[in-house]
Scaffold this active site. Structure first.
Site, short mmCIF file in Angstrom:
data_model
loop_
_atom_site.label_atom_id
_atom_site.label_comp_id
_atom_site.label_asym_id
_atom_site.label_seq_id
_atom_site.Cartn_x
_atom_site.Cartn_y
_atom_site.Cartn_z
N ASP A 26 -18.27 5.61 1.48
CA ASP A 26 -19.45 5.66 2.35
C ASP A 26 -19.99 4.26 2.61
O ASP A 26 -20.25 3.88 3.75
CB ASP A 26 -20.59 6.46 1.68
CG ASP A 26 -20.29 7.95 1.64
OD1 ASP A 26 -19.33 8.39 2.28
OD2 ASP A 26 -21.04 8.67 0.94
N HIS B 219 -14.88 6.22 6.99
CA HIS B 219 -14.86 6.66 5.60
C HIS B 219 -13.40 6.77 5.10
O HIS B 219 -13.07 6.29 4.01
CB HIS B 219 -15.59 8.01 5.53
CG HIS B 219 -15.63 8.64 4.18
ND1 HIS B 219 -16.70 8.52 3.33
CD2 HIS B 219 -14.73 9.43 3.55
CE1 HIS B 219 -16.44 9.20 2.22
NE2 HIS B 219 -15.26 9.76 2.33
N GLU B 220 -12.53 7.36 5.91
CA GLU B 220 -11.12 7.50 5.52
C GLU B 220 -10.44 6.14 5.43
O GLU B 220 -9.65 5.89 4.51
CB GLU B 220 -10.37 8.38 6.52
CG GLU B 220 -10.80 9.84 6.57
CD GLU B 220 -10.67 10.55 5.22
OE1 GLU B 220 -9.75 10.21 4.44
OE2 GLU B 220 -11.50 11.42 4.93
ZN LIG Z 1 -14.04 10.78 1.04
#
Ligand SMILES: [Zn+2]
Length: 483
Positions: A203, A133-134
């Site tokens: 996501d 996600h990062e």
């Molecule tokens: Zn985030």
């Protein structure tokens, strides 16, 4: 002379807040970071800003230097990057010693993960989910808005402020910065709070990355769901992560659906994750006694859990009960003889038992099995120094430093130590300069290299290298002052 515990060397290389210079440098502008419409900042500018950000992080907090933890997180991160949309982008993963549940992406692909997050994740796919996600926030350039709001400040001030905000220090203006900067910090904070659209995109892209990596894509929604639930339980004690990455039920439902499209049956967990988690848990405990007690109880409940057994072995060893530690490690190695983390832990235990020959042999055999393994190489170097073989230690660390991923604080410190005993004096200055540089202290780094240049006896090649590095440092310092 002989260190009491291994963690003293590797975990507690604390670099706490040095009186930094927030607010002193003001005025001119950041390089043009482009705008939200999509024009890009130059890769070179972003790298420079990222490196500056990383030095601010080091100056403001304590990073975990434990070789196994660092190695594990870097390898997991590299695997995810390989399957991301930008496999060539130079990411750097690091672990912050902080119990809060948080992870963040800074400029230049620097991704920080708090120990609290690793200890909260139940399996590798959950940790990988957050990391993917990062990574997606970086590859989708969601940080551009934050750069924009920082563009009224000087480069070093902006880097320091983004670091403070991401570390959570800016929520208490007194702690991280001067009051005058609090307003600017607030602006950056708002820009770093990703929008819902950003979150959904991170996501979606992150789940694709997980799937392509062969890691269970449900790890991401599973972890976010647990964080989301915990906010109901803890009221105001919202996990740090949720402040910058708001999670909604709607978002979780959407990621579950995406994960289902990718299918199940992918890797959910690894033993390595469980071992690293146990290791961190033991090393971060209030005292060796506390963790020894805790793992004795756990081991009684789950005698067949391998990670618990390893935790008890390590805790016993750190608590001074090396006999138990050795017995358990030998049992673990009988089942799984080639596992690096068992081998180096046992070798370090043998060092403490003054079984130097056996310990050094175990390190050498492990390196023969896994040439270039950085964790083993670091422990081996430290053991060689301790055993009075600084010359071999120096050669070992110089071999490691040929790899860019080995350019870490711990390795430069080992280099400085080994060369101070057995190397030429200028080499100790070179190594110490790199330590200061990574710690964010350019004037001291420059001072070390200037002293090195005054020394006689080095080859023209070495002199030219030191000169070139010195000029780089000076140029960087000048840039900081001009801004
Ligand atoms: Zn985030």
């Amino acid at each position: 002379m002989k260190p009491r515990h291994i963690p003293a060397l590797f975990l507690a290389l604390a670099l706490t807040t040095a009186g930094s210079s927030h607010g002193q440098v003001t005025g001119s502008q950041l390089p043009d970071f482009g705008d939200s419409s999509g024009s890009l900042i130059s890769p070179a500018q972003e790298r420079e800003f990222g490196a500056m950000f990383m030095r601010s992080i080091r100056a403001q907090t304590t990073l975990v230097n434990d070789p196994h933890t660092v190695n594990y997180v870097r390898q997991l991160g590299d695997r995810l990057v390989t399957y991301s949309d930008t496999p060539g982008y130079p990411f750097t993963f690091f672990v912050v010693q902080d119990p809060s549940v948080n992870a963040f992406a800074g400029p230049g692909g620097y991704i920080g993960i708090h120990t609290g997050l690793i200890l909260t994740a139940e399996n590798e796919s959950e940790l990988a989910g957050v990391m993917a996600h990062e990574i997606a926030h970086v590859t989708q350039r969601h940080l551009l808005r934050a750069y924009e709001s920082a563009s009224q400040m000087s480069l070093p001030t902006a880097a320091a402020m983004i670091a403070a905000v991401l570390l959570g220090a800016a929520t208490d203006p007194g702690a991280g910065m001067a009051a005058a900067s609090a307003v600017q910090a607030g602006n950056i904070q708002r820009q770093l709070n990703f929008t819902r659209a950003n979150e959904k995109e991170a996501d979606r892209i992150g789940i694709q990355t997980l799937g392509r990596s062969g890691i269970d894509p449900f790890g991401m929604p599973a972890f976010f769901e647990r964080l989301h639930q915990s906010t109901r339980l803890y009221g105001n004690n919202v996990p740090e992560f949720l402040l910058t990455h708001p999670v909604t039920s709607d978002r979780i439902a959407e990621s579950v659906q995406r994960a289902e499209e990718l299918g199940r049956g992918k890797e959910r967990n690894t033993l390595e994750f469980d071992l690293i988690k146990a290791r961190l848990d033991v090393m971060l405990a209030d005292s060796p006694r506390t963790s020894a007690d805790k793992y004795q109880k756990l081991f009684k409940q789950q005698p067949h859990n391998v990670a618990t057994k390893y935790g008890l072995a390590l805790a016993s060893m750190l608590n001074g009960d090396r006999a138990t530690g050795k017995k358990l490690l030998n049992q673990l190695m009988a089942e799984d003889p080639d596992r690096i983390i068992y081998r180096t832990t046992l070798a370090n235990l043998e060092m403490e038992n003054d079984q130097t020959t056996a310990a050094l042999k175990l390190f050498r055999d492990t390196l023969a099995l896994y040439p270039g393994d950085l964790a083993t190489g670091q422990y081996y170097t430290a053991a060689l120094i301790q055993a009075g073989q600084a010359d071999k230690a120096r050669k070992q660390v110089l071999t490691m430093l040929k790899k860019p991923e080995a350019h870490t604080m711990t390795n430069y410190e080992l280099w400085a130590k080994a060369s101070s005993i057995s190397g030429p004096q200028w080499e100790t200055r070179q190594a110490t300069a790199e330590v200061y540089y990574l710690a964010g202290n350019l004037p001291l780094a420059i001072d070390q290299l200037e002293q090195a240049m005054k020394m006689d006896g080095m080859s023209q090649y070495v002199r030219a290298r030191i000169q070139a590095r010195l000029e780089e440092f000076k140029r960087e310092l000048l840039e900081q002052k001009e801004e």
